[in-house]
Design a protein around this motif. Structure first.
Motif, PDB file in Angstrom:
ATOM      1  N   THR A 178      -6.131   5.732 -30.377  1.00  0.00           N
ATOM      2  CA  THR A 178      -4.939   5.851 -31.212  1.00  0.00           C
ATOM      3  C   THR A 178      -4.124   7.039 -30.719  1.00  0.00           C
ATOM      4  N   ARG A 179      -3.006   7.243 -31.352  1.00  0.00           N
ATOM      5  CA  ARG A 179      -2.173   8.413 -31.045  1.00  0.00           C
ATOM      6  C   ARG A 179      -2.293   9.457 -32.157  1.00  0.00           C
ATOM      7  N   LEU A 180      -3.360   9.411 -32.953  1.00  0.00           N
ATOM      8  CA  LEU A 180      -3.514  10.316 -34.084  1.00  0.00           C
ATOM      9  C   LEU A 180      -4.371  11.521 -33.734  1.00  0.00           C
ATOM     10  N   LEU A 181      -3.956  12.679 -34.237  1.00  0.00           N
ATOM     11  CA  LEU A 181      -4.700  13.933 -34.093  1.00  0.00           C
ATOM     12  C   LEU A 181      -5.003  14.464 -35.489  1.00  0.00           C
ATOM     13  N   PHE A 227      10.532  15.931 -21.312  1.00  0.00           N
ATOM     14  CA  PHE A 227       9.211  16.512 -21.478  1.00  0.00           C
ATOM     15  C   PHE A 227       8.168  15.866 -20.576  1.00  0.00           C
ATOM     16  N   GLY A 228       8.545  15.211 -19.497  1.00  0.00           N
ATOM     17  CA  GLY A 228       7.604  14.574 -18.578  1.00  0.00           C
ATOM     18  C   GLY A 228       6.764  15.612 -17.864  1.00  0.00           C
ATOM     19  N   SER A 229       5.607  15.190 -17.360  1.00  0.00           N
ATOM     20  CA  SER A 229       4.715  16.135 -16.696  1.00  0.00           C
ATOM     21  C   SER A 229       5.158  16.388 -15.265  1.00  0.00           C
ATOM     22  N   ASP A 230       4.694  17.502 -14.693  1.00  0.00           N
ATOM     23  CA  ASP A 230       4.995  17.847 -13.308  1.00  0.00           C
ATOM     24  C   ASP A 230       4.387  16.830 -12.361  1.00  0.00           C
ATOM     25  N   ASP A 231       3.249  16.242 -12.728  1.00  0.00           N
ATOM     26  CA  ASP A 231       2.601  15.230 -11.888  1.00  0.00           C
ATOM     27  C   ASP A 231       3.506  14.018 -11.711  1.00  0.00           C
ATOM     28  N   ASP A 232       4.247  13.644 -12.771  1.00  0.00           N
ATOM     29  CA  ASP A 232       5.163  12.508 -12.673  1.00  0.00           C
ATOM     30  C   ASP A 232       6.231  12.772 -11.618  1.00  0.00           C
ATOM     31  N   LYS A 233       6.755  13.989 -11.593  1.00  0.00           N
ATOM     32  CA  LYS A 233       7.791  14.339 -10.626  1.00  0.00           C
ATOM     33  C   LYS A 233       7.239  14.309  -9.207  1.00  0.00           C
ATOM     34  N   LYS A 234       6.015  14.852  -9.017  1.00  0.00           N
ATOM     35  CA  LYS A 234       5.399  14.870  -7.694  1.00  0.00           C
ATOM     36  C   LYS A 234       5.131  13.453  -7.199  1.00  0.00           C
ATOM     37  N   PHE A 266      -4.794  21.713 -43.143  1.00  0.00           N
ATOM     38  CA  PHE A 266      -5.194  20.433 -42.565  1.00  0.00           C
ATOM     39  C   PHE A 266      -3.927  19.739 -42.066  1.00  0.00           C
ATOM     40  N   SER A 267      -3.986  19.204 -40.854  1.00  0.00           N
ATOM     41  CA  SER A 267      -2.818  18.530 -40.277  1.00  0.00           C
ATOM     42  C   SER A 267      -3.188  17.153 -39.771  1.00  0.00           C
ATOM     43  N   LEU A 268      -2.238  16.241 -39.889  1.00  0.00           N
ATOM     44  CA  LEU A 268      -2.324  14.914 -39.303  1.00  0.00           C
ATOM     45  C   LEU A 268      -1.087  14.777 -38.436  1.00  0.00           C
ATOM     46  N   ARG A 269      -1.298  14.656 -37.115  1.00  0.00           N
ATOM     47  CA  ARG A 269      -0.181  14.574 -36.177  1.00  0.00           C
ATOM     48  C   ARG A 269      -0.225  13.254 -35.428  1.00  0.00           C
ATOM     49  N   TYR A 270       0.953  12.827 -34.980  1.00  0.00           N
ATOM     50  CA  TYR A 270       1.103  11.632 -34.162  1.00  0.00           C
ATOM     51  C   TYR A 270       1.571  12.090 -32.774  1.00  0.00           C
ATOM     52  N   VAL A 271       0.931  11.563 -31.724  1.00  0.00           N
ATOM     53  CA  VAL A 271       1.303  11.924 -30.358  1.00  0.00           C
ATOM     54  C   VAL A 271       2.642  11.259 -30.046  1.00  0.00           C
ATOM     55  N   ILE A 272       3.668  12.058 -29.873  1.00  0.00           N
ATOM     56  CA  ILE A 272       5.008  11.565 -29.584  1.00  0.00           C
ATOM     57  C   ILE A 272       5.160  11.308 -28.090  1.00  0.00           C
ATOM     58  N   VAL A 273       4.706  12.265 -27.274  1.00  0.00           N
ATOM     59  CA  VAL A 273       4.781  12.137 -25.817  1.00  0.00           C
ATOM     60  C   VAL A 273       3.380  12.370 -25.249  1.00  0.00           C
ATOM     61  N   GLN A 274       2.862  11.343 -24.564  1.00  0.00           N
ATOM     62  CA  GLN A 274       1.558  11.474 -23.932  1.00  0.00           C
ATOM     63  C   GLN A 274       1.709  12.276 -22.650  1.00  0.00           C
ATOM     64  N   TYR A 292      -2.039  14.871 -24.604  1.00  0.00           N
ATOM     65  CA  TYR A 292      -0.686  14.772 -25.142  1.00  0.00           C
ATOM     66  C   TYR A 292       0.141  15.988 -24.742  1.00  0.00           C
ATOM     67  N   ARG A 293       1.441  15.791 -24.721  1.00  0.00           N
ATOM     68  CA  ARG A 293       2.377  16.881 -24.455  1.00  0.00           C
ATOM     69  C   ARG A 293       3.083  17.310 -25.741  1.00  0.00           C
ATOM     70  N   THR A 294       3.453  16.351 -26.583  1.00  0.00           N
ATOM     71  CA  THR A 294       4.168  16.649 -27.823  1.00  0.00           C
ATOM     72  C   THR A 294       3.556  15.841 -28.959  1.00  0.00           C
ATOM     73  N   ALA A 295       3.266  16.506 -30.076  1.00  0.00           N
ATOM     74  CA  ALA A 295       2.719  15.838 -31.253  1.00  0.00           C
ATOM     75  C   ALA A 295       3.349  16.447 -32.496  1.00  0.00           C
TER      76      ALA A 295
END
Length: 190
Positions: free
Chosen positions: A120-123, A164-171, A146-154, A30-33
């Motif tokens: 899932t998208r849960l952390l 917030f896209g990855s550098d690999d996407d741009k390449k 204790f935290s429960l997070r949801y992955v907003i951006v994979q 994930y990138r953002t959670a």
């Protein structure tokens, strides 16, 4: 005092349980959670943003009946038994205000364990965040959280609004554009 011992024992059980849990066959990075956090009598929000390959920046906003605080931490992640489970170390600082004593600030450390729930998208995470304070009634604190997070951006996606896209996407998109220009734009690549 009994509450602190119970929370400490619960944190130890969660950490041991997470260490012994089998990792997922293929977990998504994930990138953002973002999500909710409970920490020794306080409830709040947490947001993590990946800034380097194995590092995140985390913001924590907590509120209790007597105080409100905000913390920013830089954290370094280390995989354990695969990509689904990792532990992390970090440091940062916090500012806040207490109902009786006014403003305070300080420095924080962080030691935690994070588990990405398979498919899932849960952390889920458990951590120990000791702090040294200035301008407050306590000079040091040793909370467990204790935290429960949801992955907003994979990690492998274009990201939210392309920001917030990855550098690999741009390449990848540049290499596809270059190949299509070389082949031509007609139906048969002429």
């Amino acid at each position: 005092m009994h509450l602190f011992r119970s929370l400490g024992r619960l944190a130890a059980l969660v950490i041991v349980g997470l260490l012994l849990a089998p990792p997922a066959a293929q977990a998504q990075k994930y990138r953002t959670a973002g999500g909710v956090r409970y920490s020794t009598g306080s409830l709040g929000l947490t947001l993590q943003q990946k800034i380097l390959e194995k590092a995140t920046l985390e913001g924590i906003a907590l509120a209790s009946s007597r105080e409100v605080s905000a913390t920013v931490l830089a954290e370094r992640h280390f995989p354990v038994l695969g990509p689904s489970l990792n532990y992390y170390l970090g440091a940062g600082g916090h500012l806040g205000t207490h109902k009786d004593n006014g403003g305070f600030g300080g420095f924080d450390g962080m030691l935690g364990v994070e588990y990405k729930v398979a498919f899932t998208r849960l952390l889920l995470s458990a951590d120990f965040k000791p702090s040294i304070e200035f301008g407050g009634e306590d000079w040091a604190r040793f909370p467990v959280g204790f935290s429960l997070r949801y992955v907003i951006v994979q990690d492998k996606s274009k990201g939210f609004l392309g920001i917030f896209g990855s550098d690999d996407d741009k390449k990848k998109s540049k290499s596809k554009e270059g190949k299509s220009k070389q082949k031509g734009s007609g139906i048969f690549g002429l």
